[in-house]
Design a protein around this motif. Structure first.
Motif, PDB file in Angstrom:
ATOM      1  N   LYS A 192       0.829  -1.218   0.000  1.00  0.00           N
ATOM      2  CA  LYS A 192       0.000   0.000   0.000  1.00  0.00           C
ATOM      3  C   LYS A 192       0.859   1.261   0.000  1.00  0.00           C
ATOM      4  CE  LYS A 192      -3.741  -2.334   2.171  1.00  0.00           C
ATOM      5  NZ  LYS A 192      -3.553  -3.100   3.406  1.00  0.00           N
ATOM      6  N   MET A 193       2.111   1.123   0.340  1.00  0.00           N
ATOM      7  CA  MET A 193       3.004   2.287   0.325  1.00  0.00           C
ATOM      8  C   MET A 193       3.769   2.400  -0.998  1.00  0.00           C
ATOM      9  SD  MET A 193       2.736   4.100   3.030  1.00  0.00           S
ATOM     10  CE  MET A 193       4.205   5.124   3.048  1.00  0.00           C
ATOM     11  N   VAL A 194       4.251   1.258  -1.510  1.00  0.00           N
ATOM     12  CA  VAL A 194       5.085   1.333  -2.732  1.00  0.00           C
ATOM     13  C   VAL A 194       4.259   1.117  -4.003  1.00  0.00           C
ATOM     14  CG1 VAL A 194       7.173   0.626  -1.496  1.00  0.00           C
ATOM     15  CG2 VAL A 194       5.823  -1.106  -2.666  1.00  0.00           C
ATOM     16  N   LEU A 195       3.058   0.596  -3.834  1.00  0.00           N
ATOM     17  CA  LEU A 195       2.037   0.374  -4.875  1.00  0.00           C
ATOM     18  C   LEU A 195       2.348  -0.713  -5.899  1.00  0.00           C
ATOM     19  CD1 LEU A 195       0.889   4.062  -5.515  1.00  0.00           C
ATOM     20  CD2 LEU A 195       0.039   2.454  -3.822  1.00  0.00           C
ATOM     21  N   SER A 196       3.580  -0.793  -6.376  1.00  0.00           N
ATOM     22  CA  SER A 196       3.877  -1.815  -7.394  1.00  0.00           C
ATOM     23  C   SER A 196       4.193  -3.158  -6.733  1.00  0.00           C
ATOM     24  CB  SER A 196       5.039  -1.340  -8.262  1.00  0.00           C
ATOM     25  OG  SER A 196       6.059  -2.289  -8.328  1.00  0.00           O
ATOM     26  N   HIS A 197       3.746  -4.230  -7.371  1.00  0.00           N
ATOM     27  CA  HIS A 197       3.984  -5.571  -6.818  1.00  0.00           C
ATOM     28  C   HIS A 197       5.479  -5.897  -6.777  1.00  0.00           C
ATOM     29  CE1 HIS A 197       4.052  -9.841  -6.149  1.00  0.00           C
ATOM     30  NE2 HIS A 197       4.671 -10.003  -7.309  1.00  0.00           N
ATOM     31  N   GLU A 198       6.189  -5.562  -7.861  1.00  0.00           N
ATOM     32  CA  GLU A 198       7.621  -5.876  -7.948  1.00  0.00           C
ATOM     33  C   GLU A 198       8.393  -5.213  -6.802  1.00  0.00           C
ATOM     34  OE1 GLU A 198       8.844  -8.088  -9.970  1.00  0.00           O
ATOM     35  OE2 GLU A 198       6.863  -8.343 -10.875  1.00  0.00           O
ATOM     36  N   LEU A 209       2.210   7.074  -9.031  1.00  0.00           N
ATOM     37  CA  LEU A 209       0.885   7.132  -9.654  1.00  0.00           C
ATOM     38  C   LEU A 209       0.931   6.504 -11.056  1.00  0.00           C
ATOM     39  CD1 LEU A 209      -2.050   8.138  -9.500  1.00  0.00           C
ATOM     40  CD2 LEU A 209      -1.287  10.314 -10.458  1.00  0.00           C
ATOM     41  N   GLY A 210       1.987   6.845 -11.794  1.00  0.00           N
ATOM     42  CA  GLY A 210       2.170   6.259 -13.134  1.00  0.00           C
ATOM     43  C   GLY A 210       2.258   4.753 -13.059  1.00  0.00           C
ATOM     44  N   GLN A 211       3.021   4.263 -12.043  1.00  0.00           N
ATOM     45  CA  GLN A 211       3.187   2.813 -11.847  1.00  0.00           C
ATOM     46  C   GLN A 211       1.848   2.166 -11.505  1.00  0.00           C
ATOM     47  OE1 GLN A 211       6.207   2.297  -8.851  1.00  0.00           O
ATOM     48  NE2 GLN A 211       7.784   1.911 -10.377  1.00  0.00           N
ATOM     49  N   GLN A 231      -1.172   3.226 -12.279  1.00  0.00           N
ATOM     50  CA  GLN A 231      -2.076   3.193 -13.431  1.00  0.00           C
ATOM     51  C   GLN A 231      -1.692   2.088 -14.423  1.00  0.00           C
ATOM     52  OE1 GLN A 231      -1.700   7.374 -14.195  1.00  0.00           O
ATOM     53  NE2 GLN A 231      -3.742   7.842 -13.424  1.00  0.00           N
ATOM     54  N   ALA A 232      -0.392   1.746 -14.440  1.00  0.00           N
ATOM     55  CA  ALA A 232       0.064   0.692 -15.354  1.00  0.00           C
ATOM     56  C   ALA A 232       0.101  -0.673 -14.668  1.00  0.00           C
ATOM     57  CB  ALA A 232       1.451   1.050 -15.864  1.00  0.00           C
ATOM     58  N   GLU A 233      -0.236  -0.704 -13.383  1.00  0.00           N
ATOM     59  CA  GLU A 233      -0.095  -1.926 -12.580  1.00  0.00           C
ATOM     60  C   GLU A 233      -1.056  -3.030 -13.033  1.00  0.00           C
ATOM     61  OE1 GLU A 233       2.144  -2.578  -9.931  1.00  0.00           O
ATOM     62  OE2 GLU A 233       1.245  -4.562 -10.007  1.00  0.00           O
ATOM     63  N   THR A 234      -0.484  -4.203 -13.278  1.00  0.00           N
ATOM     64  CA  THR A 234      -1.295  -5.357 -13.686  1.00  0.00           C
ATOM     65  C   THR A 234      -2.101  -5.878 -12.500  1.00  0.00           C
ATOM     66  OG1 THR A 234       0.667  -5.899 -14.962  1.00  0.00           O
ATOM     67  CG2 THR A 234      -1.099  -7.529 -14.976  1.00  0.00           C
ATOM     68  N   TYR A 235      -1.435  -5.852 -11.325  1.00  0.00           N
ATOM     69  CA  TYR A 235      -2.074  -6.464 -10.162  1.00  0.00           C
ATOM     70  C   TYR A 235      -2.859  -5.440  -9.347  1.00  0.00           C
ATOM     71  CZ  TYR A 235       1.020 -10.144 -11.627  1.00  0.00           C
ATOM     72  OH  TYR A 235       1.662 -11.098 -12.388  1.00  0.00           O
ATOM     73  N   PHE A 236      -3.820  -4.819 -10.018  1.00  0.00           N
ATOM     74  CA  PHE A 236      -4.725  -3.871  -9.358  1.00  0.00           C
ATOM     75  C   PHE A 236      -6.130  -4.155  -9.860  1.00  0.00           C
ATOM     76  CE2 PHE A 236      -6.988   0.181  -8.920  1.00  0.00           C
ATOM     77  CZ  PHE A 236      -6.656   0.563  -7.628  1.00  0.00           C
ATOM     78  N   SER A 237      -7.021  -4.486  -8.921  1.00  0.00           N
ATOM     79  CA  SER A 237      -8.367  -4.861  -9.343  1.00  0.00           C
ATOM     80  C   SER A 237      -9.412  -3.849  -8.879  1.00  0.00           C
ATOM     81  CB  SER A 237      -8.702  -6.259  -8.794  1.00  0.00           C
ATOM     82  OG  SER A 237      -8.786  -6.175  -7.386  1.00  0.00           O
ATOM     83  N   GLY A 238      -8.950  -2.664  -8.479  1.00  0.00           N
ATOM     84  CA  GLY A 238      -9.869  -1.668  -7.935  1.00  0.00           C
ATOM     85  C   GLY A 238     -10.747  -1.024  -8.995  1.00  0.00           C
TER      86      GLY A 238
END
Lengths: 185, 107
Positions: free
Chosen positions: A40-46, A107-109, A111-118
Motif C-alpha cells: 500500500k506504500m510502494v504500490l507496485s507488486h515488484e 501514480l504512473g506505476q 495506473q500501469a499496474e497489472t495487479y490492481f483490481s480496484g
C-alpha cells in the motif's frame, strides 16, 4: 492462539538448531500482512516483493539482536516500515533530476499496474492517498485498511497515540477534500 | 470503519484493491527458505578461510617459540664454552699477577 504460536516460535528462534525452521514458520505467518503493509506504500507488486524480501533477510540477520521485549509482529512491522521508507527515500534520490516527483512516478506505476483490481472510486482513493506526506500515508493505510488500533500503531511507529490521531485526522480531511473536488470536476 | 469518515470515504470502502500473482505467497516463502539455507552455508564458507588463517598463525607462533628457546639455549652454551676456552688459554701466573694485591701485603 496467535500469542501461543508467537511464544513457541520465539523459543525456537533463540535455539541455533531450530531457528531456521522457526523462521520459516514466521515467514509463513506474517508474509501476507507485511506484504500488504508494504504494497500500500510502494504500490507496485515488484517493488513490494523486493522490500518484503529485504525485510525478512534483515530480520533473519538481526535475529540475535531481538530480545523479545516487543512482540515478534511489532518487530517485523517496524523492520518492514523502515525498509519501505528507505526504499521510497532511495527512489526519491534516484529520481531527483527526473521530470516527475516520486508520487507522480508511483501514480504512473499504479495506473500501469497489472495487479490492481480496484474500481474507479478505489483508484481515485489511491490517488488521494498519494497526495499525503509519507508518514500520514502510513498512518492512514494502517488505520483505514488494516484496521490497526492506535496502540498497535504506537508500538510499530514509535509515535504517541495523540500524534497518530492528529495525523489520521489530517489525512482524512485531505483525502475528503481531494475526493470532493474530484467529484465536482 | 471509523466514525470520522464522511460519506465519500464510506462509499468507497476499505476493500484492498491490490492483487498478487497466482501462488505468490507459497513461492515467496520457499524463496526465503532457500535464501536462509544459502546464508547459513555462506556463513560457514566465510568463516572457513579465517579459521585456517588463525590456525596457521597459532602454528607459526608455537614454532617460533620453540626455535627461539633452542636458539637462546645454544647461545648460552656457546658463551659458557668460550669462557672455558679463554680461561684454559691463559697462563695461571699471568692471571695471578693481574689480580690486585691486597693492601695488607704492602705493609
Amino acid at each position: 492462539m496467535a500469542d501461543i504460536e508467537e511464544h513457541n516460535i520465539l523459543s525456537q528462534l533463540v535455539n541455533p538448531k531450530t531457528n531456521a525452521q522457526a523462521f520459516s514458520k514466521l515467514v509463513r505467518l506474517y508474509q501476507e500482512r507485511l506484504y500488504w503493509h508494504i504494497r500500500k506504500m510502494v504500490l507496485s507488486h515488484e517493488d513490494a516483493n523486493d522490500v518484503l524480501q529485504n525485510t525478512f533477510m534483515k530480520a533473519w540477520n538481526g535475529l540475535a539482536g531481538f530480545r523479545g521485549e516487543s512482540q515478534i509482529s511489532t518487530w517485523l512491522y517496524r523492520i518492514a516500515t523502515n525498509e519501505t521508507l528507505t526504499f521510497l527515500t532511495n527512489k526519491r534520490m534516484r529520481n531527483i533530476s527526473g521530470i516527475d516527483d516520486v508520487e507522480g512516478l508511483l501514480l504512473g506505476q499504479l495506473q500501469a499496474e497489472t495487479y490492481f483490481s480496484g474500481n474507479e472510486a478505489e483508484m481515485k482513493l489511491q490517488k488521494a492517498i498519494l497526495t499525503l506526506p509519507e508518514k500520514q500515508r502510513l498512518v492512514f493505510n494502517m488505520k483505514y485498511f488494516d484496521d490497526l488500533t492506535y496502540e498497535e500503531m504506537e508500538n510499530i511507529l514509535e509515535t504517541s497515540v495523540g500524534a497518530l490521531k492528529a495525523s489520521y485526522h489530517h489525512a482524512v480531511k485531505k483525502i475528503e477534500k481531494y475526493l470532493t473536488e474530484e467529484k465536482v470536476t | 470503519m471509523d466514525k470520522e469518515l464522511n460519506k465519500i470515504l464510506k462509499e468507497t470502502g476499505n476493500r484492498n484493491p491490490f492483487t498478487v500473482p497466482e501462488n505468490y505467497f507459497e513461492n515467496f516463502a520457499v524463496e526465503i527458505d532457500t535464501k536462509i539455507g544459502k546464508d547459513r552455508l555462506s556463513v560457514k564458507k566465510l568463516l572457513k578461510p579465517w579459521l585456517y588463517l588463525a590456525a596457521m598463525f597459532v602454528g607459526l607462533f608455537l614454532m617460533g617459540n620453540v626455535f627461539y628457546a633452542v636458539y637462546q639455549n645454544n647461545r648460552k652454551m656457546d658463551a659458557d664454552l668460550y669462557e672455558m676456552y679463554v680461561m684454559s688459554q691463559i697462563d695461571q701466573t699471568v692471571v695471578l699477577d693481574y689480580y690486585p694485591v691486597e693492601s695488607d701485603d704492602y705493609e
